[in-house]
Design a protein around this motif. Structure first.
Motif, PDB file in Angstrom:
ATOM      1  N   THR A  86      51.287 -24.663   5.934  1.00 47.82           N
ATOM      2  CA  THR A  86      50.831 -23.489   5.183  1.00 47.82           C
ATOM      3  C   THR A  86      49.595 -23.826   4.367  1.00 47.82           C
ATOM      4  OG1 THR A  86      53.112 -22.699   5.032  1.00 47.82           O
ATOM      5  CG2 THR A  86      51.530 -21.769   3.462  1.00 47.82           C
ATOM      6  N   LEU A  87      48.588 -22.966   4.477  1.00 43.52           N
ATOM      7  CA  LEU A  87      47.341 -23.157   3.731  1.00 43.52           C
ATOM      8  C   LEU A  87      47.401 -22.367   2.431  1.00 43.52           C
ATOM      9  CD1 LEU A  87      44.333 -23.961   3.404  1.00 43.52           C
ATOM     10  CD2 LEU A  87      43.761 -21.973   4.832  1.00 43.52           C
ATOM     11  N   ASN A  88      47.339 -23.094   1.310  1.00 37.86           N
ATOM     12  CA  ASN A  88      47.211 -22.452   0.003  1.00 37.86           C
ATOM     13  C   ASN A  88      45.754 -22.519  -0.425  1.00 37.86           C
ATOM     14  OD1 ASN A  88      49.992 -21.972  -1.900  1.00 37.86           O
ATOM     15  ND2 ASN A  88      50.253 -23.136   0.004  1.00 37.86           N
ATOM     16  N   ILE A  89      45.163 -21.338  -0.674  1.00 42.19           N
ATOM     17  CA  ILE A  89      43.807 -21.252  -1.212  1.00 42.19           C
ATOM     18  C   ILE A  89      43.917 -20.746  -2.648  1.00 42.19           C
ATOM     19  CG2 ILE A  89      41.556 -20.104  -1.009  1.00 42.19           C
ATOM     20  CD1 ILE A  89      41.954 -19.930   1.986  1.00 42.19           C
ATOM     21  N   TYR A  90      43.172 -21.365  -3.548  1.00 41.79           N
ATOM     22  CA  TYR A  90      43.132 -20.952  -4.951  1.00 41.79           C
ATOM     23  C   TYR A  90      41.713 -20.535  -5.281  1.00 41.79           C
ATOM     24  CZ  TYR A  90      47.299 -23.936  -4.861  1.00 41.79           C
ATOM     25  OH  TYR A  90      48.504 -24.512  -4.534  1.00 41.79           O
ATOM     26  N   THR A  91      41.513 -19.335  -5.833  1.00 37.83           N
ATOM     27  CA  THR A  91      40.171 -18.965  -6.318  1.00 37.83           C
ATOM     28  C   THR A  91      40.143 -19.109  -7.829  1.00 37.83           C
ATOM     29  OG1 THR A  91      40.735 -16.599  -6.418  1.00 37.83           O
ATOM     30  CG2 THR A  91      39.680 -17.400  -4.404  1.00 37.83           C
ATOM     31  N   VAL A  92      39.105 -19.797  -8.306  1.00 35.03           N
ATOM     32  CA  VAL A  92      38.934 -20.055  -9.740  1.00 35.03           C
ATOM     33  C   VAL A  92      37.460 -19.852 -10.099  1.00 35.03           C
ATOM     34  CG1 VAL A  92      40.860 -21.705  -9.768  1.00 35.03           C
ATOM     35  CG2 VAL A  92      38.500 -22.542  -9.444  1.00 35.03           C
ATOM     36  N   GLY A  93      37.095 -20.129 -11.381  1.00 39.86           N
ATOM     37  CA  GLY A  93      35.740 -19.867 -11.852  1.00 39.86           C
ATOM     38  C   GLY A  93      34.861 -21.089 -12.034  1.00 39.86           C
ATOM     39  N   PHE A  94      35.462 -22.279 -12.179  1.00 32.62           N
ATOM     40  CA  PHE A  94      34.675 -23.515 -12.384  1.00 32.62           C
ATOM     41  C   PHE A  94      33.637 -23.319 -13.489  1.00 32.62           C
ATOM     42  CE2 PHE A  94      35.362 -24.301  -7.577  1.00 32.62           C
ATOM     43  CZ  PHE A  94      36.449 -25.123  -7.784  1.00 32.62           C
ATOM     44  N   THR A  95      34.023 -22.749 -14.616  1.00 34.15           N
ATOM     45  CA  THR A  95      33.035 -22.470 -15.671  1.00 34.15           C
ATOM     46  C   THR A  95      32.874 -23.618 -16.664  1.00 34.15           C
ATOM     47  OG1 THR A  95      34.653 -21.510 -17.143  1.00 34.15           O
ATOM     48  CG2 THR A  95      33.624 -20.020 -15.564  1.00 34.15           C
ATOM     49  N   SER A  96      33.845 -24.532 -16.751  1.00 32.87           N
ATOM     50  CA  SER A  96      33.725 -25.626 -17.723  1.00 32.87           C
ATOM     51  C   SER A  96      32.593 -26.560 -17.318  1.00 32.87           C
ATOM     52  CB  SER A  96      35.030 -26.412 -17.799  1.00 32.87           C
ATOM     53  OG  SER A  96      35.222 -27.140 -16.614  1.00 32.87           O
ATOM     54  N   SER A  97      32.042 -27.293 -18.279  1.00 33.13           N
ATOM     55  CA  SER A  97      30.856 -28.109 -17.995  1.00 33.13           C
ATOM     56  C   SER A  97      31.132 -29.137 -16.898  1.00 33.13           C
ATOM     57  CB  SER A  97      30.362 -28.801 -19.258  1.00 33.13           C
ATOM     58  OG  SER A  97      31.416 -29.507 -19.855  1.00 33.13           O
ATOM     59  N   SER A  98      32.350 -29.664 -16.838  1.00 31.83           N
ATOM     60  CA  SER A  98      32.639 -30.685 -15.822  1.00 31.83           C
ATOM     61  C   SER A  98      32.755 -30.091 -14.416  1.00 31.83           C
ATOM     62  CB  SER A  98      33.921 -31.425 -16.172  1.00 31.83           C
ATOM     63  OG  SER A  98      34.996 -30.529 -16.210  1.00 31.83           O
ATOM     64  N   ALA A  99      33.029 -28.787 -14.319  1.00 32.44           N
ATOM     65  CA  ALA A  99      33.232 -28.151 -13.012  1.00 32.44           C
ATOM     66  C   ALA A  99      32.052 -27.280 -12.592  1.00 32.44           C
ATOM     67  CB  ALA A  99      34.495 -27.293 -13.039  1.00 32.44           C
ATOM     68  N   LEU A 100      31.139 -27.013 -13.515  1.00 39.61           N
ATOM     69  CA  LEU A 100      30.063 -26.054 -13.275  1.00 39.61           C
ATOM     70  C   LEU A 100      29.217 -26.447 -12.055  1.00 39.61           C
ATOM     71  CD1 LEU A 100      29.370 -23.501 -14.893  1.00 39.61           C
ATOM     72  CD2 LEU A 100      27.557 -24.807 -16.018  1.00 39.61           C
ATOM     73  N   GLY A 101      28.958 -25.484 -11.180  1.00 37.90           N
ATOM     74  CA  GLY A 101      28.149 -25.751  -9.998  1.00 37.90           C
ATOM     75  C   GLY A 101      28.973 -26.032  -8.763  1.00 37.90           C
ATOM     76  N   LEU A 102      30.271 -26.259  -8.921  1.00 39.57           N
ATOM     77  CA  LEU A 102      31.131 -26.498  -7.760  1.00 39.57           C
ATOM     78  C   LEU A 102      31.342 -25.213  -6.967  1.00 39.57           C
ATOM     79  CD1 LEU A 102      34.283 -28.566  -8.804  1.00 39.57           C
ATOM     80  CD2 LEU A 102      32.611 -29.155  -7.045  1.00 39.57           C
ATOM     81  N   LEU A 103      31.342 -25.344  -5.650  1.00 44.98           N
ATOM     82  CA  LEU A 103      31.720 -24.215  -4.796  1.00 44.98           C
ATOM     83  C   LEU A 103      33.170 -24.336  -4.352  1.00 44.98           C
ATOM     84  CD1 LEU A 103      28.536 -23.991  -2.553  1.00 44.98           C
ATOM     85  CD2 LEU A 103      29.316 -22.234  -4.145  1.00 44.98           C
ATOM     86  N   GLY A 104      33.629 -25.579  -4.186  1.00 45.41           N
ATOM     87  CA  GLY A 104      35.005 -25.761  -3.746  1.00 45.41           C
ATOM     88  C   GLY A 104      35.322 -27.213  -3.482  1.00 45.41           C
ATOM     89  N   TYR A 105      36.612 -27.488  -3.264  1.00 47.10           N
ATOM     90  CA  TYR A 105      37.050 -28.818  -2.859  1.00 47.10           C
ATOM     91  C   TYR A 105      38.410 -28.685  -2.182  1.00 47.10           C
ATOM     92  CZ  TYR A 105      39.760 -28.716  -7.231  1.00 47.10           C
ATOM     93  OH  TYR A 105      40.602 -28.355  -8.244  1.00 47.10           O
ATOM     94  N   SER A 106      38.782 -29.734  -1.452  1.00 50.34           N
ATOM     95  CA  SER A 106      40.005 -29.659  -0.639  1.00 50.34           C
ATOM     96  C   SER A 106      40.669 -31.016  -0.542  1.00 50.34           C
ATOM     97  CB  SER A 106      39.635 -29.199   0.781  1.00 50.34           C
ATOM     98  OG  SER A 106      40.779 -29.146   1.601  1.00 50.34           O
ATOM     99  N   THR A 107      41.953 -30.998  -0.206  1.00 46.13           N
ATOM    100  CA  THR A 107      42.643 -32.222   0.198  1.00 46.13           C
ATOM    101  C   THR A 107      42.505 -32.381   1.712  1.00 46.13           C
ATOM    102  OG1 THR A 107      44.683 -30.952   0.406  1.00 46.13           O
ATOM    103  CG2 THR A 107      44.324 -32.118  -1.681  1.00 46.13           C
ATOM    104  N   PHE A 108      42.816 -33.583   2.203  1.00 43.15           N
ATOM    105  CA  PHE A 108      42.769 -33.885   3.634  1.00 43.15           C
ATOM    106  C   PHE A 108      44.199 -33.958   4.182  1.00 43.15           C
ATOM    107  CE2 PHE A 108      38.696 -35.101   2.031  1.00 43.15           C
ATOM    108  CZ  PHE A 108      37.830 -34.821   3.069  1.00 43.15           C
ATOM    109  N   PRO A 109      44.363 -33.756   5.504  1.00 46.98           N
ATOM    110  CA  PRO A 109      45.728 -33.743   6.062  1.00 46.98           C
ATOM    111  C   PRO A 109      46.514 -35.012   5.757  1.00 46.98           C
ATOM    112  CG  PRO A 109      44.131 -33.062   7.730  1.00 46.98           C
ATOM    113  CD  PRO A 109      43.336 -33.477   6.526  1.00 46.98           C
ATOM    114  N   ALA A 110      45.840 -36.159   5.815  1.00 43.31           N
ATOM    115  CA  ALA A 110      46.549 -37.427   5.600  1.00 43.31           C
ATOM    116  C   ALA A 110      47.061 -37.560   4.168  1.00 43.31           C
ATOM    117  CB  ALA A 110      45.634 -38.605   5.945  1.00 43.31           C
ATOM    118  N   ASP A 111      46.528 -36.743   3.246  1.00 47.79           N
ATOM    119  CA  ASP A 111      46.966 -36.809   1.845  1.00 47.79           C
ATOM    120  C   ASP A 111      48.328 -36.157   1.632  1.00 47.79           C
ATOM    121  OD1 ASP A 111      44.454 -37.853   1.295  1.00 47.79           O
ATOM    122  OD2 ASP A 111      43.633 -35.916   0.651  1.00 47.79           O
ATOM    123  N   TYR A 112      48.727 -35.283   2.551  1.00 48.42           N
ATOM    124  CA  TYR A 112      49.904 -34.433   2.300  1.00 48.42           C
ATOM    125  C   TYR A 112      51.155 -35.249   2.001  1.00 48.42           C
ATOM    126  CZ  TYR A 112      53.460 -30.858   2.625  1.00 48.42           C
ATOM    127  OH  TYR A 112      54.500 -30.029   2.331  1.00 48.42           O
TER     128      TYR A 112
END
Ligand code: ARG
Ligand code: ZN
Ligand code: CA
Length: 230
Positions: A86-112
């Protein structure tokens, strides 16, 4: 001939207020995002079906859900649904200074296996089709992040040398592409930079393909780590 597998999608909308500019995206944009993924993954053997939309008011998660911070772990632990397929997608704002400018990120299958609750894709809400993020509002951030979720790396990984993205038909690339520099050639090895590949960093309108080698890799990755047999 490989078959098809339909991935159930849980779309978790996290918002800071019930205003679209605070992440309260309409269902129509969520469905449009699923449609873009289905178009872009046409020919890979994967399709996507919206199973549920969750909506959660949480300004801390909306602002601060950057990679590798407790906030994103808290968010996923609270919201994640479904199994390894199952694919869980989360939409957020990335407004904090440490997250600003991010478009997205993901885990890899081997991480599961090591961290199942962390599995999933986190994207900027305004990158959905019709969103306000200029040059990145055709839904290709999800296409790209889901590429990681099925086991693909960036074609510029490792630069010009070495195994790169472990895919032979994505020519090596020294650095990420920006904009749409078609014809760019940053490595002396054969082939122009794959700037129109979904796994590069070009503008959404520039991107239009996965290679056969990427399709073979993603199929083998999801078979090995997600038990998805096409
Ligand atoms: N930089 C992000 C990543 O490495 C996403 C890039 C998305 N690109 C786009 N054209 N939407 O995962
Ligand atoms: Zn990426
Ligand atoms: Ca390659």
């Amino acid at each position: 001939v490989a078959g098809n597998f339909t991935i159930p999608v849980i779309f978790n909308v996290v918002y800071a207020s019930m205003n679209i500019s605070d992440g309260y995206v309409p269902d129509s944009q969520v469905q449009a995002q699923i449609d873009v993924m289905n178009q872009d993954y046409n020919g890979t053997g994967l399709s996507f079906q919206l199973q549920n939309i969750t909506r959660t008011l949480n300004a801390t998660w909306f602002n601060n859900a950057a990679p590798n911070v407790d906030v994103q772990t808290d968010m996923k632990n609270a919201l994640r649904q479904g199994d390894v397929k199952t694919l869980n997608i989360y939409t957020v704002g990335f407004t904090s200074s440490s997250a600003l400018g991010l478009l997205g990120y993901s885990t890899f299958p081997a991480d599961y296996a090591g961290d199942p609750m962390n599995d999933g894709v986190v994207i900027l809400y305004s990158s959905l089709p019709g969103g306000s993020e200029a040059s990145f509002n055709l839904g290709r951030t999800s296409t790209h992040e889901v590429g990681h979720w099925v086991g693909l790396y960036h074609p510029f990984q490792g630069g010009c040398d070495g195994p790169g993205d472990y895919v032979d038909d994505t020519p090596a690339e020294a650095i990420p592409a920006a904009g749409c520099p078609i014809g760019r050639d940053t490595c002396s090895s054969p082939g122009l930079d794959p700037v129109q590949n979904y796994m590069d960093y070009s503008n959404d309108a520039c991107m239009n393909n996965f290679t056969p080698g990427q399709i073979a890799r993603l199929q083998s990755q999801i078979q090995t780590y997600r038990g998805i047999q096409l």
